[in-house]
Design an enzyme around this catalytic site. Structure first.
Site, PDB file in Angstrom:
ATOM      1  N   GLU A 113      19.092  -8.273 -12.967  1.00 21.95           N
ATOM      2  CA  GLU A 113      19.097  -8.299 -11.500  1.00 21.95           C
ATOM      3  C   GLU A 113      20.246  -9.167 -11.026  1.00 21.95           C
ATOM      4  O   GLU A 113      20.445 -10.278 -11.527  1.00 21.95           O
ATOM      5  CB  GLU A 113      17.794  -8.892 -10.935  1.00 21.95           C
ATOM      6  CG  GLU A 113      16.554  -8.058 -11.136  1.00 21.95           C
ATOM      7  CD  GLU A 113      15.316  -8.712 -10.532  1.00 21.95           C
ATOM      8  OE1 GLU A 113      15.478  -9.564  -9.615  1.00 21.95           O
ATOM      9  OE2 GLU A 113      14.198  -8.394 -10.961  1.00 21.95           O
ATOM     10  N   GLU A 145      10.697 -12.618 -15.300  1.00 26.62           N
ATOM     11  CA  GLU A 145      10.673 -13.953 -14.703  1.00 26.62           C
ATOM     12  C   GLU A 145       9.366 -14.699 -14.962  1.00 26.62           C
ATOM     13  O   GLU A 145       8.582 -14.970 -14.043  1.00 26.62           O
ATOM     14  CB  GLU A 145      10.948 -13.851 -13.202  1.00 26.62           C
ATOM     15  CG  GLU A 145      12.321 -13.279 -12.911  1.00 26.62           C
ATOM     16  CD  GLU A 145      12.669 -13.219 -11.440  1.00 26.62           C
ATOM     17  OE1 GLU A 145      13.865 -13.284 -11.116  1.00 26.62           O
ATOM     18  OE2 GLU A 145      11.740 -13.110 -10.608  1.00 26.62           O
ATOM     19  N   ASP A 162       0.816  -1.214   0.000  1.00 25.23           N
ATOM     20  CA  ASP A 162       0.000   0.000   0.000  1.00 25.23           C
ATOM     21  C   ASP A 162       0.852   1.268   0.000  1.00 25.23           C
ATOM     22  O   ASP A 162       0.525   2.246  -0.670  1.00 25.23           O
ATOM     23  CB  ASP A 162      -0.923   0.017   1.226  1.00 25.23           C
ATOM     24  CG  ASP A 162      -2.012  -1.039   1.158  1.00 25.23           C
ATOM     25  OD1 ASP A 162      -1.956  -1.889   0.246  1.00 25.23           O
ATOM     26  OD2 ASP A 162      -2.910  -1.023   2.011  1.00 25.23           O
TER      27      ASP A 162
END
Length: 506
Positions: free
Chosen positions: A408, A202, A87
């Site tokens: 990454e 991915e 959030d």
């Protein structure tokens, strides 16, 4: 052995990365639609840990094919009354200027990030456009370019609009049309400013999420070994459709390149002298990587995958077909539908072939299809370094020597512990292997450290796996950033494109 000195090519892209759901927050601000991860966390009520109050609680590992830093079934700490969700996350939606300033100070020339599909197209297609979300990414991209930082943009980093999941999500073949619609919107809106795109981050994890309850959309374990193959097929066809769309209508004017980004790991046989364990390494590569790359090379799935599924079906008396090969028309779209291959790499695994007893007792179809047991090997840094080269060699040999981009790469730090020495050692080792590959004329164009800042590591929460170059105080509502002790190492690396000398401890 980590090299003390080398210099990367002048045009080498080097920097760091993030993903929308993990850092942006503002989950329902400015008419953003809900994603499957919003729904997942709001309904599952995962509780997270606080570094001031740790209590270890082991969790059952259901799927041994999970790996990388964001292991979804790792030991995690628990603190009451604090729920995991995205959030607020790092609140990057409201801290754009600060994030840009931090990237500039860090000295990167490249920043990899993702666009939130439901932030720009809340209902999943371009009939309803959220212009506030579009403006956020327009500003981000422009500010990056103003500071001579190349944006590398991921279209999909796991945050599917909930509205599309209600139609079946990636298990529904109609997702191909929706993804193509979304991608065309991105090309029209941002394409003149973006040179490098990655369609799907991915895809293996996207597929795994449809056969278990450990990550969004949490469809259910009853579909394990069935839905994953449906999703894999649709992911590949969606990627190919977007590539052909760009090739036909945008490549000439926008002059960009398209990739897809795979998760990878290195694999070592438990017994190097045992033929079954040696074969287990090849089979694990086929199931984790070849199942995605081979269709891009020749339009087919690896033979070992098809044969293993057939074996399981016979053993378990499964009459329904679980994997469908591609049609001739589909093959035309798939073959060579990439300009470069992006991949993520973290560490290595020890593998051994399942015994007959293991196979008989295995409850999950997907694991039975694989027929291999995996054990984490992340603590063996030398295997991790050597494994990076193993993965590069596999891609060179099996994907026709493509251009490669490391999207990454990183190692998590623990809370309340200065592990900068380990972090620096890890990246020295990986970069030494990367430099060796460049010297062997492997076509590697870029490298991104994961991650720009500490962020939401999915169901592991905010505190147990800290990958960032910048720390974020998640106990402060303002989410302040700060430099970690390893900051200077990365700053020198990015600004000089060379490894800083090893400091003497005299």
């Amino acid at each position: 052995m980590a090299s003390e000195k080398f210099t990367l090519p002048d045009d080498f892209m080097i920097g760091t990365g993030s993903s929308a759901y993990q850092i942006e927050g503002a989950w329902n601000a400015d008419n953003k639609g809900a994603s499957i991860w919003d729904y997942y966390f709001h309904t599952k009520n995962f509780i997270t840990s606080n570094p001031a109050d740790f209590l270890k609680k082991p969790q059952k590992r259901k799927f041994p094919m999970y790996h990388k830093g964001t292991d979804l079934h790792a030991l995690d700490a628990i603190r009451g009354y604090s729920f995991i969700n995205g959030d607020i996350a790092c609140d990057s939606y409201n801290k754009l200027d600060e994030d840009i300033d931090n990237l500039v100070e860090l000295g990167v020339n490249t920043y990899r990030f993702s666009i939130s599909w439901p932030r720009v197209l809340p209902n999943g297609d371009d009939r309803a456009i959220n212009y506030a979300g579009v403006e956020y990414y327009e500003k981000l991209i422009q500010k990056l370019k103003d500071n001579k930082i190349k944006p590398v943009v991921t279209m999909y980093h796991w945050d599917l609009p909930v509205s599309l999941q209600e139609l079946g999500g990636w298990a529904n073949p109609n997702i191909i049309g929706y993804f193509k619609n979304y991608a065309e919107f991105l090309f029209k809106t941002f394409g003149s400013q973006v040179e490098l795109w990655s369609t799907i981050n991915e895809p293996r994890f996207v597929a795994l999420a449809y056969g278990n309850e450990g990550m969004a959309p949490s469809v259910g374990e009853m579909f394990n070994g069935i839905s994953e193959y449906m999703v894999i097929r649709n992911l590949l066809l969606a990627h190919a459709a977007v590539y052909r769309l760009y090739e036909k209508h945008y490549a000439e004017s926008q002059k960009g390149e398209i990739s897809i980004c795979f998760d990878t790991a290195a694999y070592y046989p438990k017994n190097p002298k045992l033929a079954a364990d040696i074969k287990a390494v090849e089979k694990t590569f086929d199931f984790s990587l070849g199942i995605f790359t081979q269709p891009l090379v020749d339009g087919t799935f690896p033979k070992s995958v098809l044969e293993s599924i057939k074996k399981t079906d016979k053993y378990d008396n499964i009459s329904m077909k679980r994997i469908f090969e591609f049609t001739e028309e589909e093959k035309k779209d798939l073959i060579k539908s990439y300009d470069f291959i992006a991949f993520n790499y973290y560490d290595s695994y020890i593998v051994e072939a399942m015994t007959e007893t293991d196979y008989r007792q295995e409850a999950y179809l997907l694991n039975k299809d694989l027929g291999v047991k995996l054990s984490p090997n992340a603590e063996n840094l030398q295997d991790t370094f050597d494994g990076f080269t193993q993965v590069i060699n596999w891609l060179v040999n099996n994907v026709e020597n493509p251009k490669l981009f490391i999207a990454e790469n990183g190692i998590p730090e623990q809370p309340n512990v200065d592990q900068s020495e380990l972090k620096i050692k890890y990246h020295r080792g990986i970069l030494t292997e990367l430099n060796d590959a460049l010297n062997r004329k492997v076509k590697i164009t870029g490298y991104c450290v994961w991650s720009f800042m500490d962020s939401l590591e999915w169901t592991s929460g905010y505190f147990s796996k800290l990958f960032g170059i910048y720390a974020v105080d998640f106990n402060d509502p303002k989410r302040p950033r700060s430099k970690k002790p390893s900051f200077e190492f990365f700053q020198k690396l990015f600004k000089t494109k060379s490894l800083p000398p090893i400091e003497s401890k005299k």
